[in-house]
Design an enzyme around this catalytic site. Structure first.
Site, PDB file in Angstrom:
ATOM      1  N   ARG A  32      39.628  -2.997 -67.382  1.00 35.45           N
ATOM      2  CA  ARG A  32      39.193  -3.008 -68.746  1.00 35.45           C
ATOM      3  C   ARG A  32      40.047  -3.790 -70.003  1.00 35.45           C
ATOM      4  O   ARG A  32      39.338  -4.485 -71.037  1.00 35.45           O
ATOM      5  CB  ARG A  32      39.145  -1.437 -69.387  1.00 35.45           C
ATOM      6  N   ILE A  58      32.998  -2.002 -77.409  1.00 35.43           N
ATOM      7  CA  ILE A  58      33.222  -1.720 -76.077  1.00 35.43           C
ATOM      8  C   ILE A  58      33.095  -0.201 -75.872  1.00 35.43           C
ATOM      9  O   ILE A  58      33.810   0.663 -76.300  1.00 35.43           O
ATOM     10  CB  ILE A  58      34.591  -2.397 -75.563  1.00 35.43           C
ATOM     11  N   SER A  59      32.071   0.145 -75.122  1.00 32.02           N
ATOM     12  CA  SER A  59      31.864   1.519 -74.875  1.00 32.02           C
ATOM     13  C   SER A  59      32.948   2.228 -74.142  1.00 32.02           C
ATOM     14  O   SER A  59      33.624   1.823 -73.589  1.00 32.02           O
ATOM     15  CB  SER A  59      30.693   1.730 -73.897  1.00 32.02           C
ATOM     16  N   GLN A  60      32.880   3.577 -74.593  1.00 34.74           N
ATOM     17  CA  GLN A  60      33.848   4.469 -74.021  1.00 34.74           C
ATOM     18  C   GLN A  60      33.771   4.548 -72.288  1.00 34.74           C
ATOM     19  O   GLN A  60      32.491   4.585 -72.009  1.00 34.74           O
ATOM     20  CB  GLN A  60      33.364   5.932 -74.337  1.00 34.74           C
ATOM     21  N   PRO A  61      34.674   4.525 -71.771  1.00 30.02           N
ATOM     22  CA  PRO A  61      34.697   4.536 -70.325  1.00 30.02           C
ATOM     23  C   PRO A  61      33.799   5.886 -69.645  1.00 30.02           C
ATOM     24  O   PRO A  61      32.847   5.064 -68.575  1.00 30.02           O
ATOM     25  CB  PRO A  61      35.982   4.677 -69.896  1.00 30.02           C
TER      26      PRO A  61
END
Length: 213
Positions: A32, A58-61
């Protein structure tokens, strides 16, 4: 790559409902940090959304993992992603599917994402500048479609590009200040929809903005 931070994230994802071992493996393997802006590198393995430019994130995992899991991917599938952004979600999908087609409306983000794919030697992603609401008809039908931006309703063009037996996963506006991820399955008789979990995404916008400031 900090192994302890990576393990901590994977444990958090498991506790939060990510049970698909292939998805967890993809989250573990995709670095990431390669998709995070330099000022936020120390937060790369945190379970948090981070800014990436052009007003995007960038989205939350956890969201990446849950949406990937909802697609029910197998290794031979052909996937369309709407909203390349940093390229992180596409890279996770590429570890789970045969080929990923991804559309981005911001030229600068697209160029950065493609550079990351090359640097990481990810060869099964095809990226293009385009209007995500219109999809990618030249490559349709798709086994799976994933939207990473929220719409008031699902774009008809994307539903039309979903193959029979296919699944579309997308955040949609479901009320004042509320978005939910829905999963749509296409059958011989039409479409069935189920609501999965609440989220917060940037809006799905039409067109391609002028790349010249």
């Amino acid at each position: 790559m900090n192994a302890a931070l990576r393990i901590r994230l994977l444990m958090e994802l498991r506790r939060s409902g990510v049970t698909d071992t292939r998805v967890l493996s993809a989250i573990e393997k995709v670095p990431r940090g390669a998709f995070v802006s330099e000022p936020f590198l120390d937060q790369a393995w945190d379970n948090a959304a981070l800014p990436i430019g052009c007003g995007q994130t960038i989205s939350q995992p956890l969201v990446v993992a849950l949406m990937s899991q909802a697609l029910e991917l197998t290794p031979r599938m052909k996937v369309l992603e709407i909203g390349t952004g940093s390229g992180y979600q596409a890279a996770v999908l590429a570890a789970l599917a045969r080929r990923v087609y991804t559309l981005e409306r911001h030229r600068a983000l697209l160029a950065e994402a493609e550079a990351r794919f090359r640097a990481l030697r990810i060869t099964n992603i095809v990226a293009m500048l385009g209007d995500g609401i219109k999809g990618w008809s030249a490559q349709a039908p798709f086994d799976r479609i994933l939207l990473t931006a929220a719409a008031p309703e699902l774009p008809p063009a994307l539903l039309a590009q979903l193959g029979e037996g296919g699944i579309l996963v997308a955040p949609v506006d479901t009320g004042p200040d509320r978005q939910d991820v829905v999963r749509v399955r296409r059958t011989a008789g039409g479409f069935s929809t189920e609501t999965l979990f609440p989220v917060r995404f940037v809006p799905l916008l039409p067109g391609v903005p002028d790349p010249v400031a």
